[in-house]
Design a protein around this motif. Structure first.
Motif, PDB file in Angstrom:
ATOM      1  N   PHE A 160     -30.504  69.743  -9.702  1.00 50.11           N
ATOM      2  CA  PHE A 160     -31.460  70.836  -9.890  1.00 50.11           C
ATOM      3  C   PHE A 160     -32.342  70.503 -11.083  1.00 50.11           C
ATOM      4  N   LYS A 161     -33.648  70.645 -10.900  1.00 49.85           N
ATOM      5  CA  LYS A 161     -34.587  70.443 -11.996  1.00 49.85           C
ATOM      6  C   LYS A 161     -35.087  71.769 -12.549  1.00 49.85           C
ATOM      7  N   ASP A 162     -34.790  72.836 -11.830  1.00 51.93           N
ATOM      8  CA  ASP A 162     -35.255  74.171 -12.222  1.00 51.93           C
ATOM      9  C   ASP A 162     -34.030  75.074 -12.378  1.00 51.93           C
ATOM     10  N   ALA A 163     -33.797  75.534 -13.595  1.00 51.73           N
ATOM     11  CA  ALA A 163     -32.624  76.376 -13.875  1.00 51.73           C
ATOM     12  C   ALA A 163     -32.666  77.677 -13.086  1.00 51.73           C
ATOM     13  N   ALA A 164     -33.853  78.203 -12.811  1.00 52.51           N
ATOM     14  CA  ALA A 164     -33.962  79.448 -12.053  1.00 52.51           C
ATOM     15  C   ALA A 164     -33.491  79.254 -10.610  1.00 52.51           C
ATOM     16  N   VAL A 165     -33.793  78.108 -10.024  1.00 55.87           N
ATOM     17  CA  VAL A 165     -33.333  77.818  -8.664  1.00 55.87           C
ATOM     18  C   VAL A 165     -31.818  77.680  -8.656  1.00 55.87           C
ATOM     19  N   GLN A 166     -31.288  76.956  -9.620  1.00 59.06           N
ATOM     20  CA  GLN A 166     -29.838  76.802  -9.686  1.00 59.06           C
ATOM     21  C   GLN A 166     -29.160  78.151  -9.881  1.00 59.06           C
ATOM     22  N   VAL A 216     -30.090  81.001  -8.728  1.00 60.67           N
ATOM     23  CA  VAL A 216     -30.053  81.697  -7.434  1.00 60.67           C
ATOM     24  C   VAL A 216     -28.877  81.187  -6.613  1.00 60.67           C
ATOM     25  N   PHE A 217     -28.703  79.879  -6.548  1.00 59.20           N
ATOM     26  CA  PHE A 217     -27.559  79.324  -5.810  1.00 59.20           C
ATOM     27  C   PHE A 217     -26.242  79.791  -6.420  1.00 59.20           C
ATOM     28  N   ASP A 218     -26.173  79.832  -7.728  1.00 52.64           N
ATOM     29  CA  ASP A 218     -24.940  80.214  -8.412  1.00 52.64           C
ATOM     30  C   ASP A 218     -24.521  81.652  -8.139  1.00 52.64           C
ATOM     31  N   GLN A 219     -25.460  82.515  -7.784  1.00 57.61           N
ATOM     32  CA  GLN A 219     -25.122  83.928  -7.576  1.00 57.61           C
ATOM     33  C   GLN A 219     -24.526  84.210  -6.190  1.00 57.61           C
ATOM     34  N   TYR A 220     -24.606  83.251  -5.284  1.00 60.70           N
ATOM     35  CA  TYR A 220     -24.017  83.441  -3.952  1.00 60.70           C
ATOM     36  C   TYR A 220     -22.508  83.269  -3.998  1.00 60.70           C
ATOM     37  N   GLU A 221     -21.818  83.911  -3.063  1.00 60.13           N
ATOM     38  CA  GLU A 221     -20.385  83.672  -2.906  1.00 60.13           C
ATOM     39  C   GLU A 221     -20.195  82.226  -2.452  1.00 60.13           C
ATOM     40  N   ALA A 222     -19.026  81.676  -2.731  1.00 58.48           N
ATOM     41  CA  ALA A 222     -18.769  80.243  -2.537  1.00 58.48           C
ATOM     42  C   ALA A 222     -19.079  79.755  -1.126  1.00 58.48           C
ATOM     43  N   ASP A 223     -18.653  80.480  -0.083  1.00 58.63           N
ATOM     44  CA  ASP A 223     -18.874  80.004   1.288  1.00 58.63           C
ATOM     45  C   ASP A 223     -20.353  79.992   1.640  1.00 58.63           C
ATOM     46  N   VAL A 224     -21.084  81.006   1.213  1.00 56.93           N
ATOM     47  CA  VAL A 224     -22.527  81.069   1.466  1.00 56.93           C
ATOM     48  C   VAL A 224     -23.231  79.984   0.657  1.00 56.93           C
ATOM     49  N   ARG A 225     -22.861  79.846  -0.595  1.00 54.90           N
ATOM     50  CA  ARG A 225     -23.465  78.823  -1.462  1.00 54.90           C
ATOM     51  C   ARG A 225     -23.261  77.434  -0.865  1.00 54.90           C
ATOM     52  N   ASP A 226     -22.047  77.153  -0.382  1.00 52.13           N
ATOM     53  CA  ASP A 226     -21.776  75.836   0.201  1.00 52.13           C
ATOM     54  C   ASP A 226     -22.671  75.561   1.407  1.00 52.13           C
ATOM     55  N   LYS A 227     -22.849  76.555   2.255  1.00 56.34           N
ATOM     56  CA  LYS A 227     -23.696  76.361   3.446  1.00 56.34           C
ATOM     57  C   LYS A 227     -25.152  76.164   3.035  1.00 56.34           C
ATOM     58  N   LEU A 267     -40.445  66.076  -3.171  1.00 59.98           N
ATOM     59  CA  LEU A 267     -40.458  67.506  -2.857  1.00 59.98           C
ATOM     60  C   LEU A 267     -40.511  68.329  -4.128  1.00 59.98           C
ATOM     61  N   SER A 268     -41.164  69.454  -4.017  1.00 56.05           N
ATOM     62  CA  SER A 268     -41.141  70.465  -5.065  1.00 56.05           C
ATOM     63  C   SER A 268     -40.028  71.444  -4.716  1.00 56.05           C
ATOM     64  N   GLU A 269     -39.242  71.840  -5.704  1.00 60.73           N
ATOM     65  CA  GLU A 269     -38.214  72.866  -5.521  1.00 60.73           C
ATOM     66  C   GLU A 269     -38.526  73.985  -6.504  1.00 60.73           C
ATOM     67  N   SER A 270     -38.736  75.177  -5.971  1.00 59.08           N
ATOM     68  CA  SER A 270     -39.081  76.322  -6.810  1.00 59.08           C
ATOM     69  C   SER A 270     -38.546  77.583  -6.141  1.00 59.08           C
ATOM     70  N   LEU A 271     -38.877  78.717  -6.692  1.00 57.12           N
ATOM     71  CA  LEU A 271     -38.550  79.990  -6.058  1.00 57.12           C
ATOM     72  C   LEU A 271     -39.810  80.592  -5.481  1.00 57.12           C
ATOM     73  N   LYS A 272     -39.716  81.054  -4.261  1.00 61.51           N
ATOM     74  CA  LYS A 272     -40.809  81.768  -3.607  1.00 61.51           C
ATOM     75  C   LYS A 272     -40.190  83.036  -3.034  1.00 61.51           C
ATOM     76  N   TRP A 273     -40.667  84.169  -3.478  1.00 65.27           N
ATOM     77  CA  TRP A 273     -40.092  85.462  -3.112  1.00 65.27           C
ATOM     78  C   TRP A 273     -38.606  85.513  -3.457  1.00 65.27           C
ATOM     79  N   GLY A 274     -38.235  84.845  -4.538  1.00 66.05           N
ATOM     80  CA  GLY A 274     -36.853  84.851  -4.997  1.00 66.05           C
ATOM     81  C   GLY A 274     -35.929  83.925  -4.228  1.00 66.05           C
ATOM     82  N   GLN A 275     -36.475  83.164  -3.288  1.00 65.39           N
ATOM     83  CA  GLN A 275     -35.679  82.258  -2.469  1.00 65.39           C
ATOM     84  C   GLN A 275     -35.976  80.810  -2.845  1.00 65.39           C
ATOM     85  N   PRO A 276     -34.967  79.936  -2.837  1.00 65.27           N
ATOM     86  CA  PRO A 276     -35.242  78.514  -3.051  1.00 65.27           C
ATOM     87  C   PRO A 276     -36.227  78.015  -1.997  1.00 65.27           C
ATOM     88  N   ALA A 277     -37.263  77.328  -2.464  1.00 68.16           N
ATOM     89  CA  ALA A 277     -38.343  76.887  -1.578  1.00 68.16           C
ATOM     90  C   ALA A 277     -38.639  75.413  -1.821  1.00 68.16           C
TER      91      ALA A 277
END
Length: 138
Positions: free
Chosen positions: A5-11, A13-24, A45-55
């Motif tokens: 992850f190059k963007d702490a905000a994207v990471q 978002v992933f960290d807030q998911y439950e483990a099974d959802v995060r893994d998928k 690729l650019s990795e950012s948040l768009k509408w709060g979702q990893p994009a």
């Protein structure tokens, strides 16, 4: 090997998911980066948040369109790969693979919690998105 992850905000978002959802979702993220690396014209690729979702989208202009990832609220753990509904991508993917994917209208491919991701077909769909503005490539 997963892309760092190059963007702490994207990471975050992933960290807030439950483990099974995060893994998928992380599996889907890996497929996006892996597929992009296989197509020289896509470039980085650019990795950012768009509408709060990893994009994810090619850094270079006019190559492809944005692909987003998120859990589907109230679905019991389903996740989705979103594309802009103004594109024909979901329709194009479903035409090529009519019995492989579940969809949410013109905007998303949906993956149930206990269903394996159809990797080969999804790689092609991701490639179609990442090269959307160069449709004759694929």
């Amino acid at each position: 090997m997963p892309a760092a992850f190059k963007d702490a905000a994207v990471q975050a978002v992933f960290d807030q998911y439950e483990a099974d959802v995060r893994d998928k979702l992380l599996s889907l993220r890996d497929l996006i980066f892996d597929q992009a690396a296989l197509i020289p014209s896509v470039g980085p690729l650019s990795e950012s948040l768009k509408w709060g979702q990893p994009a994810y989208h090619p850094v270079a202009n006019r190559i492809g369109t944005t692909v987003r990832l998120d859990a589907i609220p109230g679905s019991g753990g389903a996740v989705a790969l979103y594309v802009p509904c103004s594109t024909t991508l979901i329709s194009d993917i479903l035409t090529r693979y009519p019995d492989v994917f579940d969809s949410q209208g013109k905007r998303a491919l949906v993956f149930a919690p206990d269903t394996p991701i159809p990797e080969s077909e999804l790689r092609h769909g991701i490639a179609m998105a990442l090269t959307y503005h160069r449709r004759n490539v694929l």
